[in-house]
Design a protein around this motif. Structure first.
Motif, PDB file in Angstrom:
ATOM      1  N   SER A 116       0.811  -1.219   0.000  1.00 23.16           N
ATOM      2  CA  SER A 116       0.000   0.000   0.000  1.00 23.16           C
ATOM      3  C   SER A 116       0.844   1.269   0.000  1.00 23.16           C
ATOM      4  CB  SER A 116      -0.932   0.004   1.218  1.00 23.16           C
ATOM      5  OG  SER A 116      -1.897  -1.016   1.103  1.00 23.16           O
ATOM      6  N   ILE A 117       1.929   1.261   0.738  1.00 26.16           N
ATOM      7  CA  ILE A 117       2.781   2.446   0.808  1.00 26.16           C
ATOM      8  C   ILE A 117       3.355   2.765  -0.569  1.00 26.16           C
ATOM      9  CG2 ILE A 117       4.865   3.456   1.828  1.00 26.16           C
ATOM     10  CD1 ILE A 117       4.389   1.586   4.244  1.00 26.16           C
ATOM     11  N   SER A 118       3.860   1.736  -1.238  1.00 25.94           N
ATOM     12  CA  SER A 118       4.471   1.924  -2.552  1.00 25.94           C
ATOM     13  C   SER A 118       3.441   2.350  -3.595  1.00 25.94           C
ATOM     14  CB  SER A 118       5.148   0.619  -2.992  1.00 25.94           C
ATOM     15  OG  SER A 118       5.662   0.737  -4.297  1.00 25.94           O
TER      16      SER A 118
ATOM     17  N   CYS B 165       0.439   3.746  -3.093  1.00 26.08           N
ATOM     18  CA  CYS B 165      -0.101   5.073  -2.782  1.00 26.08           C
ATOM     19  C   CYS B 165       0.871   6.177  -3.180  1.00 26.08           C
ATOM     20  CB  CYS B 165      -0.432   5.180  -1.296  1.00 26.08           C
ATOM     21  SG  CYS B 165      -1.981   4.361  -0.835  1.00 26.08           S
ATOM     22  N   SER B 166       2.170   5.892  -3.129  1.00 21.82           N
ATOM     23  CA  SER B 166       3.165   6.903  -3.495  1.00 21.82           C
ATOM     24  C   SER B 166       3.060   7.300  -4.964  1.00 21.82           C
ATOM     25  CB  SER B 166       4.579   6.399  -3.189  1.00 21.82           C
ATOM     26  OG  SER B 166       4.949   5.353  -4.078  1.00 21.82           O
TER      27      SER B 166
ATOM     28  N   LEU C  70       2.285  -4.786   6.301  1.00 24.89           N
ATOM     29  CA  LEU C  70       2.615  -3.602   7.095  1.00 24.89           C
ATOM     30  C   LEU C  70       3.315  -3.989   8.399  1.00 24.89           C
ATOM     31  CD1 LEU C  70       1.825  -0.675   6.272  1.00 24.89           C
ATOM     32  CD2 LEU C  70       0.149  -0.741   8.114  1.00 24.89           C
TER      33      LEU C  70
ATOM     34  N   ASP D 104       5.718   1.909   9.741  1.00 22.22           N
ATOM     35  CA  ASP D 104       5.041   1.683   8.464  1.00 22.22           C
ATOM     36  C   ASP D 104       3.669   2.347   8.447  1.00 22.22           C
ATOM     37  OD1 ASP D 104       6.876   0.391   6.921  1.00 22.22           O
ATOM     38  OD2 ASP D 104       5.918  -1.582   6.980  1.00 22.22           O
TER      39      ASP D 104
ATOM     40  N   LYS E  43       4.025   5.881   7.604  1.00 28.48           N
ATOM     41  CA  LYS E  43       4.302   6.081   6.177  1.00 28.48           C
ATOM     42  C   LYS E  43       3.020   6.083   5.362  1.00 28.48           C
ATOM     43  CE  LYS E  43       8.973   4.118   6.199  1.00 28.48           C
ATOM     44  NZ  LYS E  43       9.841   3.024   5.691  1.00 28.48           N
ATOM     45  N   ILE E  44       2.084   5.187   5.688  1.00 33.66           N
ATOM     46  CA  ILE E  44       0.834   5.155   4.926  1.00 33.66           C
ATOM     47  C   ILE E  44      -0.034   6.360   5.277  1.00 33.66           C
ATOM     48  CG2 ILE E  44      -0.480   3.694   6.523  1.00 33.66           C
ATOM     49  CD1 ILE E  44      -0.616   3.593   2.683  1.00 33.66           C
TER      50      ILE E  44
ATOM     51  N   GLN F 153       1.142   9.238   3.209  1.00 35.06           N
ATOM     52  CA  GLN F 153       0.705   9.132   1.812  1.00 35.06           C
ATOM     53  C   GLN F 153      -0.778   9.471   1.666  1.00 35.06           C
ATOM     54  OE1 GLN F 153       2.348   8.806  -0.929  1.00 35.06           O
ATOM     55  NE2 GLN F 153       4.350   8.509   0.038  1.00 35.06           N
TER      56      GLN F 153
END
Length: 413
Positions: A221-223, A225-226, A287, A323, A326-327, A330
């Motif tokens: 999700s982090i990647s 969403c970026s 996550l 983590d 981080k989300i 984003q």
């Protein structure tokens, strides 16, 4: 904005509600309450809202409910089985003649001339009896013989329901544990009739009309969403993980036996071989998993909590919260000005201390200029969670309460 009766005691518990229709497809742990998500989105939705994102889509509950409100939906999940469920539930199946499909499948099941290889994967005989392996192998190849990928995707979901009831895995926990030998021996081999029964019962729930667009992405999700443009989403509605999967809900382990049977060509993931490489890979990459940073986030609230638990538990908590931060960053970037964020969170217990995920969530969003505009508490009455999430001989009760947090980007309402 909030309705008066929304604040009544137990209003958000949705006592007496159960999954119905489209939400009964497949088996996925810790699913959200459809009626609750629909009401939250409906109560807070502005007319101008047209795009909803769920960065932890799971079985697709919020995606299905957002489509009812004529919103385009974006769903993200690392688990390929979750992606399959979300794809099927948000796809228009109105052009499929299911009577013909069922007749075709029945003929192949009955045919002694239908040739098929016996499926195999690591430790398959630990999790399935030899006769059941043979029967499931025939179903698998019948599904693969269908030319329409969307028919196949739905049939894989039907097959997953049969696997759930016919594997050697006990279902009292999300982690994989073998049933006792006497229980394994007593599993009926009625694979063919059960598959046809599931198909007949569940196909009527599939969407039969043109739906708002759905964009389902498989991966971290982090990647992902970026890569979503800044201020491009009107609403975010999700229930994020409450801790790293290994010690909360092992979503990966709960679905890995399904994934081992599904043809890889019908699963979407840029990292599929790695995710299916072992029975814990999905959970270890989720996550707060093995690759997470440890010190990306720090605050007084977090440090007070960290210092209250044993040092052996601190690293895992720090990695998950880092983590999580981080989300949050984003999502704060992606949401439009005046956009809405709805989080359903739970405070798990680590080392007999309650992790203040609700407070940390509020704190994090405030750091990014996202204001809390309302919050509710609810008792978890029927959410599909086990009575324990750890080893069979170590009881750890699952959470009984959750918090619903509603945020808005911009000035307070």
């Amino acid at each position: 904005m909030t309705k008066d009766n929304n604040n009544k005691s137990n209003f958000w518990d949705y006592k007496g509600s159960f999954r119905t229709d489209l939400h009964t497809l497949g088996h996925y742990p810790a699913t959200m309450v459809p009626e609750m998500q629909l009401k939250l989105m409906k109560d807070w939705k502005k007319n101008c809202y047209s795009i909803m994102l769920d960065p932890f889509a799971g079985s697709g509950t919020s995606l299905v409910e957002a489509q009812k409100l004529d919103m385009e939906v974006i769903g993200i999940d690392l688990n390929p089985y979750a992606i399959l469920l979300s794809q099927v539930k948000t796809h228009d199946y109105s052009d499929i003649k299911w009577n013909k499909v069922m007749m075709r499948i029945h003929k192949k099941i009955e045919s002694e001339d239908f040739r098929f290889p016996i499926h195999n994967f690591s430790n398959i005989k630990k999790w399935f009896r030899p006769d059941i392996i043979k029967s499931l192998s025939k179903i698998r190849n019948i599904i693969m013989s269908e030319s329409d990928p969307w028919i196949r995707k739905f049939l894989w979901v039907c097959m997953s329901e049969v696997i759930y009831t016919h594997s050697n895995d006990r279902t009292s926990t999300f982690k994989l544990y073998q049933k006792p030998k006497n229980q394994i021996k007593s599993i009926p081999n009625d694979i063919y009739s059960e598959f046809e029964k599931v198909l007949s019962k569940k196909h009527v729930f599939l969407p039969q009309k043109k739906l708002p667009n759905s964009y389902i992405y498989s991966g971290d999700s982090i990647s992902i969403c970026s890569k979503i443009p800044t201020e491009s989403v009107d609403m975010i509605c999700t229930s994020p993980p409450y801790g790293e999967n290994a010690t909360t809900v092992t979503y990966g382990q709960s679905s890995i036996l399904f994934l081992k049977w599904i043809d890889k060509n019908d699963l979407e993931s840029s990292n599929l071989d790695s995710l299916l490489s072992n029975y814990s890979a999905i959970d270890s990459l989720s996550l707060g998993g093995a690759k997470a940073d440890e010190y990306a986030y720090s605050s007084k609230t977090l440090e007070q909590y960290i210092n209250s638990i044993d040092s052996s538990k601190q690293k895992k908590v720090r990695k998950f919260i880092s983590d999580y931060w981080k989300i949050v960053k984003q999502l704060s970037r992606i949401i439009k000005k005046d956009g809405l964020i709805i989080f359903t969170v739970g405070n798990r217990v680590v080392d007999n201390e309650t992790q203040p995920l609700d407070k940390l969530t509020i704190e994090m969003f405030e750091k990014k200029g996202i204001n809390l505009v309302d919050e509710f508490s609810r008792n978890i009455l029927f959410r599909q969670t086990p009575q324990r999430t750890s080893k069979i001989n170590k009881k750890i009760k699952s959470m009984s309460k959750e918090k619903i947090l509603v945020f808005r980007k911009g000035n307070k309402w």
